[in-house]
Design an enzyme around this catalytic site. Structure first.
Site, PDB file in Angstrom:
ATOM      1  N   CYS A   1       0.834  -1.197   0.000  1.00  0.00           N
ATOM      2  CA  CYS A   1       0.000   0.000   0.000  1.00  0.00           C
ATOM      3  C   CYS A   1       0.864   1.239   0.000  1.00  0.00           C
ATOM      4  O   CYS A   1       2.071   1.174   0.161  1.00  0.00           O
ATOM      5  CB  CYS A   1      -0.878  -0.015   1.240  1.00  0.00           C
ATOM      6  SG  CYS A   1      -1.840  -1.518   1.359  1.00  0.00           S
TER       7      CYS A   1
ATOM      8  N   GLY B   1      -1.046   0.907  -5.009  1.00  0.00           N
ATOM      9  CA  GLY B   1      -2.300   0.226  -4.725  1.00  0.00           C
ATOM     10  C   GLY B   1      -3.437   0.898  -5.450  1.00  0.00           C
ATOM     11  O   GLY B   1      -3.546   2.120  -5.445  1.00  0.00           O
TER      12      GLY B   1
ATOM     13  N   ASN C   1       0.952   0.086   5.836  1.00  0.00           N
ATOM     14  CA  ASN C   1       1.543  -0.573   4.668  1.00  0.00           C
ATOM     15  C   ASN C   1       2.432  -1.694   5.183  1.00  0.00           C
ATOM     16  O   ASN C   1       3.324  -1.444   5.984  1.00  0.00           O
ATOM     17  CB  ASN C   1       2.387   0.454   3.882  1.00  0.00           C
ATOM     18  CG  ASN C   1       3.206  -0.171   2.760  1.00  0.00           C
ATOM     19  OD1 ASN C   1       4.268   0.338   2.421  1.00  0.00           O
ATOM     20  ND2 ASN C   1       2.744  -1.264   2.193  1.00  0.00           N
ATOM     21  N   GLY C   2       2.158  -2.915   4.741  1.00  0.00           N
ATOM     22  CA  GLY C   2       2.989  -4.031   5.178  1.00  0.00           C
ATOM     23  C   GLY C   2       2.145  -5.230   5.538  1.00  0.00           C
ATOM     24  O   GLY C   2       0.951  -5.277   5.241  1.00  0.00           O
TER      25      GLY C   2
ATOM     26  N   TYR D   1      11.220  -3.289  -8.637  1.00  0.00           N
ATOM     27  CA  TYR D   1       9.961  -3.121  -9.355  1.00  0.00           C
ATOM     28  C   TYR D   1       9.024  -2.096  -8.751  1.00  0.00           C
ATOM     29  O   TYR D   1       8.411  -1.308  -9.473  1.00  0.00           O
ATOM     30  CB  TYR D   1       9.226  -4.465  -9.431  1.00  0.00           C
ATOM     31  CG  TYR D   1       7.785  -4.307  -9.838  1.00  0.00           C
ATOM     32  CD1 TYR D   1       7.454  -4.073 -11.171  1.00  0.00           C
ATOM     33  CD2 TYR D   1       6.758  -4.347  -8.898  1.00  0.00           C
ATOM     34  CE1 TYR D   1       6.127  -3.891 -11.552  1.00  0.00           C
ATOM     35  CE2 TYR D   1       5.438  -4.166  -9.272  1.00  0.00           C
ATOM     36  CZ  TYR D   1       5.134  -3.937 -10.597  1.00  0.00           C
ATOM     37  OH  TYR D   1       3.841  -3.752 -10.969  1.00  0.00           O
TER      38      TYR D   1
HETATM   39  P1  AMP Z   1       4.465 -12.208 -13.954  1.00  0.00           P
HETATM   40  O1  AMP Z   1       3.801 -11.822 -15.216  1.00  0.00           O
HETATM   41  O2  AMP Z   1       3.540 -12.836 -12.978  1.00  0.00           O
HETATM   42  O3  AMP Z   1       5.733 -12.976 -14.134  1.00  0.00           O
HETATM   43  O4  AMP Z   1       4.839 -10.842 -13.234  1.00  0.00           O
HETATM   44  C1  AMP Z   1       6.023 -10.212 -13.577  1.00  0.00           C
HETATM   45  C2  AMP Z   1       5.763  -8.789 -13.890  1.00  0.00           C
HETATM   46  O5  AMP Z   1       4.994  -8.163 -12.874  1.00  0.00           O
HETATM   47  C3  AMP Z   1       7.088  -8.102 -14.000  1.00  0.00           C
HETATM   48  O6  AMP Z   1       7.167  -7.614 -15.308  1.00  0.00           O
HETATM   49  C4  AMP Z   1       7.048  -6.994 -12.977  1.00  0.00           C
HETATM   50  O7  AMP Z   1       7.139  -5.759 -13.678  1.00  0.00           O
HETATM   51  C5  AMP Z   1       5.715  -7.090 -12.287  1.00  0.00           C
HETATM   52  N1  AMP Z   1       5.846  -7.416 -10.856  1.00  0.00           N
HETATM   53  C6  AMP Z   1       6.827  -8.019 -10.207  1.00  0.00           C
HETATM   54  N2  AMP Z   1       6.576  -8.143  -8.890  1.00  0.00           N
HETATM   55  C7  AMP Z   1       5.380  -7.589  -8.689  1.00  0.00           C
HETATM   56  C8  AMP Z   1       4.562  -7.392  -7.538  1.00  0.00           C
HETATM   57  N3  AMP Z   1       4.901  -7.828  -6.350  1.00  0.00           N
HETATM   58  N4  AMP Z   1       3.388  -6.746  -7.706  1.00  0.00           N
HETATM   59  C9  AMP Z   1       3.011  -6.325  -8.890  1.00  0.00           C
HETATM   60  N5  AMP Z   1       3.732  -6.508 -10.018  1.00  0.00           N
HETATM   61  C10 AMP Z   1       4.909  -7.129  -9.933  1.00  0.00           C
END
Ligand code: AMP
Length: 484
Positions: free
Chosen positions: A12, A38, A113-114, A254
Site C-alpha cells: 500500500c 495500490g 503498509n505491510g 519493481y
Molecule cells: P508475472 O507476469 O507474474 O511474471 O509478473 C512479472 C511482472 O509483474 C514483471 O514484469 C514486474 O514488472 C511485475 N511485478 C513483479 N513483482 C510484482 C509485484 N509484487 N506486484 C506487482 N507486479 C509485480
C-alpha cells in the site's frame, strides 16, 4: 490458518500531513503520486480541531473522490491517507483504510503498509480477551494493542503495541492532537519525512509524493523509529534499538516509482545499474534491446548502454490500463497483459531482440511478450531479467505468499526458457542486485531483504512458519535443484 489475515495490507501507499490548512487536498495529491502502490481502494481522514472525518471507497483515488464534495468535507490542518492493494477475496469496503476508531475519550485513524507475521496469533489472543474486529485486515490489531496497553501515555502505549507486532510495517496513526509514524525494526517498507514550505510536516511511503506537493525531504524513517508530529513540531524517538536495515529489494527492482529516492539511492539509477550489471553477467549477441514498459525501462536503458546495443521501442504500453499484476485472478491478469502491451512490428521484425524485464513472478508477462515479439517477426528473443529468480514467498507486504505461484520455484531456468518460448533466458545475480542498489551500509545483503531470492528472511515467520516449511519440503521433493 494464516490465510485468515494474509494478503491484506500489501504494497500500500501511505501519506500523512500535519500543519497545513489544505491537509486533505495535499493528501489527495500525495496519494495520487503513490497510486502505483495500490489501486483497489483509497481513503483520507482529516482532523479538524480534534474532530476526525473519513472518506474512503473502492477503486482509484480519482474515482473515490470523483464527487468534489467528498474532499471538501475533509476540512482541517492534518490528514492521513491510504491507497490499497489487495488480493482475491478481500475486497470489502471495511478493509479500505484509513481505519477509523471512535472511543469515548478520543478518535484515531490508522493507515498501514505491510504485513504482520504474527497477526493470527495476536488476533486470536485478543479475541479470547473480548476484542471485536470489524474487518479481516490485520491493521486493527495495532489499535487493540494500543488500547489494552497499561502504559501511562499514548506514546508509551504505542511503543508497547509496536513491540508486540512482527513483520513488515509502516504505520501512520492520526489522533486528535498528533500524527504518529512508525517503521518495523528491519525497515522493510519505505517511509520518508518531508517538510512543507509553510512549516508543516509530511510522512509518506515515497519521496515522489514529497516532490508532488512541493515538500522538502527531511529524512528516511529508520528501522524501529517512532515519530510524533504535533503543533510543537517533529519528535524522533524509537520503540526498539534491536534493528537492522533490510529494506525490501523488490521496492528497488519493481515496486517504487523511478523518481523516488530510498535511503539516498534513486530508484531509476539503481535499476539502470541493475541493467548494466545484467549486460555484464548475461551478454547476448543481438541487434536491439527492448524493455517491457514501464517498469523495466530503466534497466533496459542500463543494459543497452553497457552492452553498446541500440535501445529500441519495440513494445508499446497502452497508458490507459492498470498494472496487470494487481488483478486478483489469473484470467484477469492474462487479459490485462493482452490489453496492455503491443509490439512495434517495424522495429522488431527480422531482429535479434534482447528483451529486458525487471522480474518474473508467475511468468504471465514473459510468456505473452515473447510470443508478441515473435508474432511481430522478431528473429530471436533473448529474455534477460534484471533480478534473480524469485523462488521464495514474501510475508512482509508483497503479494507473493505461496511458492506455488512462483514459476522459478517450480521450474529450472532451462524449463522456464522453454515455457516462455524464448531463445535464451538469463537472470541478474543476487550480488548484482546488492551492488547495483549500493546502499551505504555494512548490513547483510547491503541493507536489502533478499528473501524472495534466497529464502533468508530477516524476521521469524511466526504464523507462516509451519505452512512455509511444508511448501518448501514439497518443492524440494518435486524439484530437486530448484529450491535449496
Ligand atoms: P508475472 O507476469 O507474474 O511474471 O509478473 C512479472 C511482472 O509483474 C514483471 O514484469 C514486474 O514488472 C511485475 N511485478 C513483479 N513483482 C510484482 C509485484 N509484487 N506486484 C506487482 N507486479 C509485480
Amino acid at each position: 490458518m494464516p490465510t485468515e489475515v494474509r494478503s491484506l495490507n500489501e504494497e500500500c501507499g501511505v501519506f500523512g500531513v500535519w500543519g497545513s490548512p489544505d491537509a486533505a487536498q495535499l493528501t489527495y495529491f500525495g496519494l495520487h503520486a503513490l497510486q502505483h502502490r495500490g489501486q483497489e481502494g483509497a481513503g483520507i481522514t482529516a482532523n479538524d480541531h480534534g474532530k476526525l472525518q473519513t472518506e474512503r471507497g473502492l477503486g482509484l483515488l480519482a474515482d473515490v473522490f470523483r464527487d468534489p464534495r467528498r474532499l471538501a468535507r475533509l476540512t482541517g490542518q492534518a490528514a492521513v491517507g491510504h491507497v490499497r492493494y489487495a488480493t482475491a477475496g478481500n475486497h470489502g469496503l471495511e478493509n479500505i483504510q484509513p481505519l477509523s476508531f471512535n472511543f469515548s475519550d478520543s478518535q484515531f485513524a490508522l493507515a498501514h503498509n505491510g504485513n504482520l507475521t504474527n497477526a493470527v496469533t495476536l488476533r486470536r489472543r485478543l479475541e479470547q480477551h473480548g476484542a471485536i474486529f470489524h474487518a479481516s485486515s490485520d491493521s486493527e490489531i495495532l489499535m487493540h494493542l494500543i488500547r489494552r496497553s497499561p502504559a501511562a501515555t499514548l506514546t508509551e502505549q504505542v511503543k508497547d503495541a509496536l513491540r508486540q507486532v512482527h513483520g513488515g510495517f509502516a504505520y501512520l496513526l492520526l489522533t486528535n492532537d498528533c500524527l504518529i509514524a512508525a517503521l518495523d525494526p528491519n525497515g522493510l517498507r519505505p517511509l520518508v519525512v518531508g517538510q512543507l514550505p509553510t512549516g508543516g510536516y509530511v510522512v509518506c511511503s515515497e519521496t515522489c509524493a514529497l516532490d508532488t506537493i512541493g515538500a522538502t525531504f527531511v529524512q528516511d524513517v529508520q528501522p524501529g523509529e517512532l515519530l510524533t508530529i504535533d503543533d510543537h513540531g517533529l519528535t524522533i524517538d524509537h520503540y526498539t534499538t534491536d534493528t537492522q536495515l533490510a529494506i525490501c529489494s523488490m521496492e528497488f527492482i519493481y515496486f517504487a516509482r523511478p523518481d523516488s529516492d530510498i535511503h539516498g539511492v534513486n530508484v531509476h539509477s539503481a535499476r539502470k545499474r541493475m541493467g548494466a550489471q545484467l549486460a555484464v553477467e548475461q551478454p547476448v549477441d543481438a541487434d536491439i534491446v527492448v524493455g517491457v514498459p514501464n517498469s523495466s525501462l530503466s534497466a533496459a536503458t542500463g543494459y543497452a548502454e553497457a552492452s553498446g546495443l541500440p535501445y529500441e521501442m519495440g513494445l508499446i504500453k497502452n497508458q490507459y490500463s492498470s498494472r496487470t499484476f494487481i488483478q486478483p485472478t489469473q484470467a484477469l491478469r492474462e487479459q490485462g497483459v493482452r490489453m496492455k502491451l503491443s509490439a512495434v512490428k517495424g522495429v522488431v521484425a527480422g531482429k535479434r531482440v534482447v528483451l529486458i524485464d525487471d522480474s518474473i513472478v508467475r511468468g504471465t508477462t514473459s510468456r505473452r511478450i515473447v510470443k508478441l515479439l515473435k508474432d511481430a517477426g522478431a528473429k530471436s528473443v533473448h529474455l534477460r531479467i534484471a533480478s534473480p529468480p524469485l523462488r521464495y514467498p514474501c510475508f512482509y507486504g508483497i503479494d507473493i505468499q505461496s511458492t506455488n505461484e512462483l514459476i522459478a520455484a517450480q521450474q529450472t531456468i532451462r524449463e522456464m526458457c522453454q515455457t516462455f518460448g524464448a531463445d535464451s533466458l538469463g537472470f541478474l545475480s543476487e550480488q548484482g542486485v546488492v551492488d547495483a542498489v549500493g546502499l551505504s551500509t555494512t548490513e547483510p545483503y547491503g541493507g536489502l531483504c533478499m528473501a524472495y531470492f534466497n529464502g533468508d528472511y530477516p524476521t521469524a515467520l511466526y504464523d507462516y512458519q509451519a505452512e512455509y516449511d511444508a511448501e518448501i519440503a514439497q518443492l524440494q521433493a518435486n524439484h530437486e535443484g530448484v529450491i535449496k
